[in-house]
Motif scaffolding. Structure first.
Motif, mmCIF file in Angstrom:
data_model
loop_
_atom_site.group_PDB
_atom_site.id
_atom_site.type_symbol
_atom_site.label_atom_id
_atom_site.label_comp_id
_atom_site.label_asym_id
_atom_site.label_seq_id
_atom_site.Cartn_x
_atom_site.Cartn_y
_atom_site.Cartn_z
ATOM 1 N N TYR A 208 -26.363 -12.890 0.474
ATOM 2 C CA TYR A 208 -25.125 -13.611 0.539
ATOM 3 C C TYR A 208 -23.876 -12.524 0.489
ATOM 4 C CZ TYR A 208 -28.638 -16.777 -0.910
ATOM 5 O OH TYR A 208 -29.749 -17.793 -0.984
ATOM 6 N N SER A 209 -22.909 -12.745 1.653
ATOM 7 C CA SER A 209 -21.756 -11.914 1.486
ATOM 8 C C SER A 209 -20.613 -12.676 2.199
ATOM 9 C CB SER A 209 -21.993 -10.678 2.415
ATOM 10 O OG SER A 209 -22.191 -10.928 3.827
ATOM 11 N N VAL A 210 -19.513 -12.217 1.762
ATOM 12 C CA VAL A 210 -18.195 -12.758 2.474
ATOM 13 C C VAL A 210 -17.098 -11.817 2.427
ATOM 14 C CG1 VAL A 210 -17.357 -13.658 0.249
ATOM 15 C CG2 VAL A 210 -16.376 -14.595 2.075
ATOM 16 N N GLN A 211 -16.627 -11.469 3.678
ATOM 17 C CA GLN A 211 -15.576 -10.651 3.485
ATOM 18 C C GLN A 211 -14.324 -10.827 4.379
ATOM 19 O OE1 GLN A 211 -18.776 -8.357 6.034
ATOM 20 N NE2 GLN A 211 -16.942 -7.358 6.862
ATOM 21 N N SER A 212 -13.166 -10.323 4.204
ATOM 22 C CA SER A 212 -12.115 -10.465 5.028
ATOM 23 C C SER A 212 -11.172 -9.424 5.068
ATOM 24 C CB SER A 212 -11.250 -11.670 4.264
ATOM 25 O OG SER A 212 -10.302 -12.276 4.981
ATOM 26 N N VAL A 213 -9.958 -9.572 5.788
ATOM 27 C CA VAL A 213 -9.084 -8.362 6.037
ATOM 28 C C VAL A 213 -7.757 -9.073 5.862
ATOM 29 C CG1 VAL A 213 -9.688 -8.509 8.498
ATOM 30 C CG2 VAL A 213 -8.723 -6.465 7.394
ATOM 31 N N LEU A 214 -6.526 -8.125 5.666
ATOM 32 C CA LEU A 214 -5.298 -8.808 5.937
ATOM 33 C C LEU A 214 -4.771 -7.770 6.280
ATOM 34 C CD1 LEU A 214 -2.997 -10.399 4.452
ATOM 35 C CD2 LEU A 214 -2.871 -8.754 2.350
ATOM 36 N N PRO A 215 -4.021 -8.030 7.780
ATOM 37 C CA PRO A 215 -3.191 -7.174 8.718
ATOM 38 C C PRO A 215 -1.906 -7.223 7.861
ATOM 39 C CG PRO A 215 -4.221 -8.943 9.684
ATOM 40 C CD PRO A 215 -4.382 -9.397 8.330
ATOM 41 N N LEU A 216 -1.460 -5.971 8.223
ATOM 42 C CA LEU A 216 0.020 -5.635 7.536
ATOM 43 C C LEU A 216 0.784 -4.825 8.641
ATOM 44 C CD1 LEU A 216 -1.148 -4.670 3.728
ATOM 45 C CD2 LEU A 216 -0.216 -6.714 4.468
ATOM 46 N N TYR A 217 2.262 -4.782 8.537
ATOM 47 C CA TYR A 217 3.063 -3.871 9.218
ATOM 48 C C TYR A 217 2.690 -3.880 10.733
ATOM 49 C CZ TYR A 217 3.958 -2.170 4.457
ATOM 50 O OH TYR A 217 4.403 -2.051 3.228
ATOM 51 N N ASN A 218 2.624 -5.370 11.337
ATOM 52 C CA ASN A 218 2.265 -5.341 12.689
ATOM 53 C C ASN A 218 1.130 -4.648 13.028
ATOM 54 O OD1 ASN A 218 4.900 -6.815 13.402
ATOM 55 N ND2 ASN A 218 5.995 -4.882 13.517
ATOM 56 N N ASP A 219 0.219 -5.006 12.199
ATOM 57 C CA ASP A 219 -1.066 -4.617 12.584
ATOM 58 C C ASP A 219 -1.361 -2.919 12.595
ATOM 59 O OD1 ASP A 219 -3.730 -5.813 12.903
ATOM 60 O OD2 ASP A 219 -3.981 -5.167 14.714
ATOM 61 N N ARG A 220 -0.515 -2.393 11.957
ATOM 62 C CA ARG A 220 -0.528 -0.785 11.618
ATOM 63 C C ARG A 220 -1.258 -0.525 10.381
ATOM 64 N NH1 ARG A 220 2.255 2.362 15.117
ATOM 65 N NH2 ARG A 220 2.137 4.098 13.573
ATOM 66 N N ALA A 221 -1.328 -1.523 9.431
ATOM 67 C CA ALA A 221 -2.314 -1.298 8.257
ATOM 68 C C ALA A 221 -3.159 -2.643 8.037
ATOM 69 C CB ALA A 221 -1.180 -0.877 7.122
ATOM 70 N N HIS A 222 -4.259 -2.144 7.096
ATOM 71 C CA HIS A 222 -4.997 -3.287 6.882
ATOM 72 C C HIS A 222 -5.599 -3.170 5.555
ATOM 73 C CE1 HIS A 222 -4.995 -2.689 11.141
ATOM 74 N NE2 HIS A 222 -5.335 -3.820 11.265
ATOM 75 N N ILE A 223 -5.891 -4.350 4.703
ATOM 76 C CA ILE A 223 -6.351 -4.064 3.543
ATOM 77 C C ILE A 223 -7.614 -5.236 3.664
ATOM 78 C CG2 ILE A 223 -6.494 -4.844 0.819
ATOM 79 C CD1 ILE A 223 -3.544 -4.434 1.067
#
Length: 374
Positions: A208-223
């Protein structure tokens, strides 16, 4: 030292490649560009999602087939990540690998896709695998509603930065392609975690897995982050439940430079050959200049990365020679022709945990390869 000589085969392949493989086809963007947005693409394990092109090798009605071919030569301490003897001798290994992705459209964007793969050892021309041609994946996928997509079957799972997942699972997944892209997966997995030799593995275990991403600075960075739970893990005869976590980021401070770093960890306990704890965390960081875009002739990139990846830090981590290895790697890629890429690297590393006796062995490896996607 057992240094075999595959050089004539590599040279022949390099000179033949422009003539044989210079087809005018297009391919999806370099998957390294999508690190940090990997909830949408699965890098090594996405199959046709990665190799898909706007002009397939074969396309007729509902049927379509894409693929990829590769010639690779590795030399140095190629077997030393998990050395089976003291002072593991250096070696040179080479292969020709081809994989194709036949698919049939069922309805709208729903397709059934399979991955067929064959690999030939260029030193003795033997085939890897029992049948010569192996079916490694088979899945159906498409849109469920709006921006929600699904896959069902045996497909590739890839975590946010590939630090805990880069392997096949059998089950189902939902991908929610909204402001914060998120993927949820459930199924079964069979794997020696990070190919470890210490008897820690899953065999048709619940996954079982879950993952997500947070876009930052107009998509120039991601967490990005990923959590994985696997039950009924065999840990040297003991029944364990495994938890894996991954967190990372990527950032483009200027257009031609990409920085990334990711950390992973598990709760698994194991002992190495010296009786010490096997490292259960992993760290990988990289800086890359430019980008070798499959669609742009003469494009290139150069990169430098550092890895310190424990064997218990993941189910299966991406990047070759990054399991139970600590060290630096420098490399470059060059797109000779559209869809034809050449690459090379040198890794200067050492085992994280010894596998024979008390001494950690060197893991110094070089690679040269050429790839074509169609």
């Amino acid at each position: 030292m057992n240094a075999k000589q595959p050089l004539p085969f590599l040279v022949a392949a390099l000179f033949a490649a422009p003539a044989v493989w210079a087809a005018d086809t297009a391919v999806a963007a370099n998957p390294n560009e999508t690190v940090g947005r990997a909830v949408a693409q699965d890098y090594v394990n996405s199959g046709a999602d990665t190799v898909r092109s706007d002009k397939a090798l074969i396309e007729y009605g509902r049927f379509k087939m894409t693929g990829a071919a590769r010639v690779r030569v590795d030399g140095g301490d190629t077997a030393s990540s998990y050395a089976g003897q003291a002072n593991q001798p250096s070696d040179t290994v080479s292969h020709f690998n081809i994989e194709v992705f036949p698919s049939i459209r069922l309805y709208d964007d729903w397709r059934v896709t399979t991955q067929l793969e064959s690999q030939v050892n260029l030193e003795d021309f033997s085939r890897n695998g029992e049948r010569g041609v192996n079916m490694t994946k088979l899945w159906a996928g498409g849109t469920v509603y709006d921006k929600v997509k699904a896959r069902v079957g045996k497909f590739g799972a890839f975590s946010s930065y590939g630090r805990v997942l880069d392997n096949e699972v059998t089950g189902a997944e939902l991908f929610f392609d909204y402001k914060y892209p998120t993927k949820v997966t459930a199924g079964r997995v069979t794997k020696h975690f990070n190919d470890n030799p210490w008897g820690v593995e899953a065999h048709k275990s619940g996954f079982y897995s879950v993952q997500s991403v947070l876009p930052l600075y107009n998509d120039r960075a991601h967490i990005g982050g990923t959590y994985v739970f696997i039950n009924n893990v065999n840990n040297n005869g003991n029944n364990d439940h495994a938890n894996f976590g991954e967190i990372g980021f990527d950032f483009k401070p200027v257009d031609d430079v990409t920085l990334m770093a990711a950390y992973s960890r598990s709760n698994l306990d194991a002992k190495d050959s010296a009786g010490n704890d096997v490292q259960k965390y992993g760290l990988f960081t990289e800086v890359k200049y430019k980008n070798a875009d499959w669609n742009v002739r003469n494009s290139y990139d150069v990169y430098l990365n550092y890895r310190n990846v424990g064997a218990m830090s993941s189910v299966n981590s991406v990047n070759d020679y990054s399991k139970n290895v600590k060290g630096f790697q420098v490399g470059a890629d060059y797109v000779l022709l559209k869809n034809l890429k050449m690459g090379a690297f040198y890794l200067h590393g050492k085992q994280v945990n010894p596998t024979v006796g008390n001494d950690k062995q060197d893991v110094n490896v070089w690679r040269a390869q050429v790839e074509y996607k169609f």
